[in-house]
Design a protein around this motif. Structure first.
Motif, PDB file in Angstrom:
ATOM      1  N   ILE A 161       0.837  -1.199   0.000  1.00 18.30           N
ATOM      2  CA  ILE A 161       0.000   0.000   0.000  1.00 18.30           C
ATOM      3  C   ILE A 161       0.874   1.252   0.000  1.00 18.30           C
ATOM      4  CG2 ILE A 161      -1.904  -1.199   1.134  1.00 18.30           C
ATOM      5  CD1 ILE A 161      -1.207   0.232   3.698  1.00 18.30           C
ATOM      6  N   GLN A 162       2.132   1.111   0.394  1.00 22.21           N
ATOM      7  CA  GLN A 162       3.048   2.256   0.341  1.00 22.21           C
ATOM      8  C   GLN A 162       3.271   2.706  -1.099  1.00 22.21           C
ATOM      9  OE1 GLN A 162       4.235   3.805   3.144  1.00 22.21           O
ATOM     10  NE2 GLN A 162       2.959   2.363   4.289  1.00 22.21           N
ATOM     11  N   LYS A 163       3.129   1.792  -2.044  1.00 30.12           N
ATOM     12  CA  LYS A 163       3.299   2.140  -3.457  1.00 30.12           C
ATOM     13  C   LYS A 163       1.995   2.600  -4.099  1.00 30.12           C
ATOM     14  CE  LYS A 163       7.275  -0.874  -4.315  1.00 30.12           C
ATOM     15  NZ  LYS A 163       8.205   0.249  -4.565  1.00 30.12           N
ATOM     16  N   LEU A 164       0.866   2.230  -3.494  1.00 30.21           N
ATOM     17  CA  LEU A 164      -0.437   2.595  -4.057  1.00 30.21           C
ATOM     18  C   LEU A 164      -0.955   3.919  -3.509  1.00 30.21           C
ATOM     19  CD1 LEU A 164      -2.234  -0.880  -4.021  1.00 30.21           C
ATOM     20  CD2 LEU A 164      -1.411   0.376  -6.022  1.00 30.21           C
ATOM     21  N   GLY A 165      -0.583   4.249  -2.258  1.00 25.88           N
ATOM     22  CA  GLY A 165      -1.019   5.505  -1.663  1.00 25.88           C
ATOM     23  C   GLY A 165      -0.146   6.669  -2.088  1.00 25.88           C
ATOM     24  N   ASP A 166      -0.684   7.876  -2.013  1.00 30.33           N
ATOM     25  CA  ASP A 166       0.067   9.080  -2.389  1.00 30.33           C
ATOM     26  C   ASP A 166       1.268   9.293  -1.465  1.00 30.33           C
ATOM     27  OD1 ASP A 166      -1.823   9.599  -4.360  1.00 30.33           O
ATOM     28  OD2 ASP A 166      -3.016  10.907  -3.061  1.00 30.33           O
ATOM     29  N   GLY A 167       2.216  10.092  -1.924  1.00 33.46           N
ATOM     30  CA  GLY A 167       3.354  10.466  -1.086  1.00 33.46           C
ATOM     31  C   GLY A 167       4.623   9.734  -1.451  1.00 33.46           C
ATOM     32  N   ASP A 168       5.586   9.761  -0.532  1.00 35.10           N
ATOM     33  CA  ASP A 168       6.896   9.152  -0.774  1.00 35.10           C
ATOM     34  C   ASP A 168       6.760   7.682  -1.146  1.00 35.10           C
ATOM     35  OD1 ASP A 168       8.001  11.563  -0.098  1.00 35.10           O
ATOM     36  OD2 ASP A 168       8.551  10.980   1.949  1.00 35.10           O
ATOM     37  N   GLY A 169       7.491   7.286  -2.177  1.00 34.73           N
ATOM     38  CA  GLY A 169       7.514   5.886  -2.585  1.00 34.73           C
ATOM     39  C   GLY A 169       6.366   5.462  -3.475  1.00 34.73           C
ATOM     40  N   ALA A 170       5.446   6.372  -3.768  1.00 32.41           N
ATOM     41  CA  ALA A 170       4.285   6.014  -4.595  1.00 32.41           C
ATOM     42  C   ALA A 170       4.686   5.790  -6.045  1.00 32.41           C
ATOM     43  CB  ALA A 170       3.232   7.114  -4.511  1.00 32.41           C
ATOM     44  N   LEU A 171       4.025   4.842  -6.684  1.00 31.36           N
ATOM     45  CA  LEU A 171       4.195   4.637  -8.115  1.00 31.36           C
ATOM     46  C   LEU A 171       3.517   5.772  -8.881  1.00 31.36           C
ATOM     47  CD1 LEU A 171       3.362   0.819  -8.301  1.00 31.36           C
ATOM     48  CD2 LEU A 171       5.621   1.861  -8.583  1.00 31.36           C
ATOM     49  N   PRO A 172       3.858   5.981 -10.158  1.00 29.25           N
ATOM     50  CA  PRO A 172       3.123   6.972 -10.953  1.00 29.25           C
ATOM     51  C   PRO A 172       1.622   6.682 -10.898  1.00 29.25           C
ATOM     52  CG  PRO A 172       5.042   6.176 -12.154  1.00 29.25           C
ATOM     53  CD  PRO A 172       4.929   5.319 -10.927  1.00 29.25           C
ATOM     54  N   LEU A 173       0.835   7.739 -10.903  1.00 29.18           N
ATOM     55  CA  LEU A 173      -0.608   7.591 -10.721  1.00 29.18           C
ATOM     56  C   LEU A 173      -1.221   6.670 -11.783  1.00 29.18           C
ATOM     57  CD1 LEU A 173      -3.072   8.391  -9.079  1.00 29.18           C
ATOM     58  CD2 LEU A 173      -3.315  10.406 -10.547  1.00 29.18           C
ATOM     59  N   TRP A 174      -0.773   6.797 -13.037  1.00 32.16           N
ATOM     60  CA  TRP A 174      -1.344   5.961 -14.090  1.00 32.16           C
ATOM     61  C   TRP A 174      -1.097   4.485 -13.839  1.00 32.16           C
ATOM     62  CZ3 TRP A 174       1.543   2.548 -16.908  1.00 32.16           C
ATOM     63  CH2 TRP A 174       2.937   2.742 -16.911  1.00 32.16           C
TER      64      TRP A 174
ATOM     65  N   ARG B 211      -0.686   3.093 -10.809  1.00 32.50           N
ATOM     66  CA  ARG B 211      -1.537   2.672  -9.687  1.00 32.50           C
ATOM     67  C   ARG B 211      -2.957   2.366 -10.170  1.00 32.50           C
ATOM     68  NH1 ARG B 211      -0.978   7.299  -5.443  1.00 32.50           N
ATOM     69  NH2 ARG B 211       0.054   8.536  -7.045  1.00 32.50           N
ATOM     70  N   HIS B 212      -3.452   3.207 -11.075  1.00 29.62           N
ATOM     71  CA  HIS B 212      -4.775   2.946 -11.647  1.00 29.62           C
ATOM     72  C   HIS B 212      -4.770   1.633 -12.435  1.00 29.62           C
ATOM     73  CE1 HIS B 212      -7.506   6.368 -10.954  1.00 29.62           C
ATOM     74  NE2 HIS B 212      -6.397   7.068 -10.771  1.00 29.62           N
ATOM     75  N   LEU B 213      -3.687   1.382 -13.152  1.00 29.81           N
ATOM     76  CA  LEU B 213      -3.595   0.163 -13.958  1.00 29.81           C
ATOM     77  C   LEU B 213      -3.590  -1.082 -13.073  1.00 29.81           C
ATOM     78  CD1 LEU B 213      -3.301  -0.879 -16.874  1.00 29.81           C
ATOM     79  CD2 LEU B 213      -0.806  -0.800 -16.551  1.00 29.81           C
ATOM     80  N   ILE B 214      -2.874  -1.026 -11.963  1.00 31.81           N
ATOM     81  CA  ILE B 214      -2.827  -2.164 -11.029  1.00 31.81           C
ATOM     82  C   ILE B 214      -4.224  -2.465 -10.479  1.00 31.81           C
ATOM     83  CG2 ILE B 214      -1.996  -2.898  -8.743  1.00 31.81           C
ATOM     84  CD1 ILE B 214       0.617  -1.313  -9.450  1.00 31.81           C
ATOM     85  N   LEU B 215      -4.935  -1.430 -10.051  1.00 37.80           N
ATOM     86  CA  LEU B 215      -6.285  -1.631  -9.532  1.00 37.80           C
ATOM     87  C   LEU B 215      -7.242  -2.104 -10.621  1.00 37.80           C
ATOM     88  CD1 LEU B 215      -6.552   1.477  -7.162  1.00 37.80           C
ATOM     89  CD2 LEU B 215      -6.289  -0.920  -6.495  1.00 37.80           C
ATOM     90  N   PHE B 216      -7.040  -1.595 -11.838  1.00 37.45           N
ATOM     91  CA  PHE B 216      -7.866  -2.011 -12.971  1.00 37.45           C
ATOM     92  C   PHE B 216      -7.725  -3.516 -13.218  1.00 37.45           C
ATOM     93  CE2 PHE B 216      -8.656  -2.745 -17.494  1.00 37.45           C
ATOM     94  CZ  PHE B 216      -9.852  -2.051 -17.704  1.00 37.45           C
ATOM     95  N   PHE B 217      -6.483  -3.999 -13.239  1.00 36.63           N
ATOM     96  CA  PHE B 217      -6.260  -5.423 -13.469  1.00 36.63           C
ATOM     97  C   PHE B 217      -6.739  -6.267 -12.291  1.00 36.63           C
ATOM     98  CE2 PHE B 217      -3.308  -4.107 -16.894  1.00 36.63           C
ATOM     99  CZ  PHE B 217      -3.813  -4.919 -17.893  1.00 36.63           C
ATOM    100  N   LEU B 218      -6.685  -5.706 -11.075  1.00 36.57           N
ATOM    101  CA  LEU B 218      -7.258  -6.393  -9.921  1.00 36.57           C
ATOM    102  C   LEU B 218      -8.759  -6.600 -10.129  1.00 36.57           C
ATOM    103  CD1 LEU B 218      -6.825  -7.486  -7.019  1.00 36.57           C
ATOM    104  CD2 LEU B 218      -7.388  -5.193  -6.193  1.00 36.57           C
TER     105      LEU B 218
END
Length: 325
Positions: free
Chosen positions: A245-258, A260-267
């Motif tokens: 969740i450190q990579k999915l939530g905003d802030g330090d260590g987050a993946l690019p927003l697009w 994160r959306h792609l990961i949730l989309f495939f989920l």
């Protein structure tokens, strides 16, 4: 020579404990099921469990020789696994305490932060963080959709005996940890979106995550939880097969927003039809565990002066649905 097993009892039969029972059954591990009432015991005597694992194979499990009526139980146990909802966990601890050996331990497999309810008993509690999804199907059978894992640890960071791996693997992968809290908060974050957020909208995971608005709300919820963890210096420990969740939530260590959306989309695509446990509760007009999922996030946030409006909204929506029953 047969291995010498510690005595294990299970109180509360549901999708999580049935998955554990399946692993015990496959590995010939002895266990008892303690039933609170005679009606439940008689039903389980007459109706074998039908369990389909992620490999597609269905196993019939007859519990007849494992069943005991709680009030008739004479024996005490080294371990009692409690398979109930958080709402009634204190009741289950109370009614089983006389059946726990002086050095015995309860195993709490509930979501959220259940160990926090029993600070005075922390030396008698093992926390179990469940990393699989098992559903009860319409015909009463059980379906485990992913292999998953069970993370076991104690709040006091003691090392656990390695025999749990022998008892449960390869059917359930076992992780023995000295950082239970890190795993608890990771799973709390995941549950806050797949259970809490989905329940607030009464949607399957596909219906939720294939919509941009659903993904945006999920990211906001995880961002709030990530902020709490950072403020409390809780290091995230990722349940095997899950995503930080450190990579999915905003802030330090987050993946690019697009991304994160792609990961949730495939989920959403992978688990398109899955209606998680709290969504199923609302489908059946049952009370949910929302106060122990997103509600737990809200409680800790208030104690530490942190704003979590997205999580508060989820709690409010689910409680509003419940009041309509």
């Amino acid at each position: 020579m047969k291995p010498l097993y510690p005595s294990i009892a299970i109180c509360g039969i549901g999708s999580v404990t049935v998955t554990i029972i399946h692993a015990f059954h496959q590995n010939n591990v002895p266990f008892k099921v303690l039933c609170k009432d005679l009606t439940r015991l008689e039903w389980l005597q007459k109706n074998p469990i039908q369990f389909q694992g992620p490999n597609g194979k269905t196993t019939t499990i007859r519990l007849t020789n494992h069943l005991l009526l709680l009030s008739d139980t004479k024996k005490t146990y080294d371990y009692i696994i409690l398979g109930c909802k958080n709402q009634i966990l204190p009741e289950y601890v109370n009614i089983t305490k006389q059946y726990l050996k002086p050095e015995g331990k309860w195993i709490l497999i509930q979501n959220g932060l259940p160990e926090g309810q029993f600070f005075s008993l922390k030396n008698q509690i093992i926390g179990g963080v469940v990393g699989w999804n098992t559903q009860t199907l319409e015909d009463g059978s059980y379906f485990q959709s992913n292999h998953g894992s069970l993370v076991l640890g104690e709040s006091n960071k003691n090392k656990l005996e390695p025999f749990w791996k022998t008892y449960l693997e390869p059917w359930i992968s076992v992780v023995l940890t000295e950082d239970l809290l890190g795993y608890r908060w990771h799973k709390l974050g995941i549950n806050s979106i797949i259970n809490g957020l989905a329940a607030s909208k009464q949607m399957s995971l596909g219906e939720l995550f294939l919509k941009k608005s659903g993904r945006m709300e999920a990211i906001q919820i995880l961002s709030e939880i990530k902020h709490i963890m950072q403020k409390l210096n809780i290091k995230e420990q990722v349940v095997p097969g899950s995503f930080p969740i450190q990579k999915l939530g905003d802030g330090d260590g987050a993946l690019p927003l697009w991304l994160r959306h792609l990961i949730l989309f495939f989920l959403g695509i992978k688990y398109f039809k899955i209606r998680t446990s709290m969504v199923q509760d609302l489908d059946q007009k049952r009370k949910t565990e929302i106060n122990f999922i997103n509600g737990e996030v809200v409680r800790v946030a208030k104690e530490n002066g942190i704003l979590v409006p997205a999580n508060e909204t989820v709690v409010e929506k689910v409680l509003r649905i419940e009041t309509s029953f």
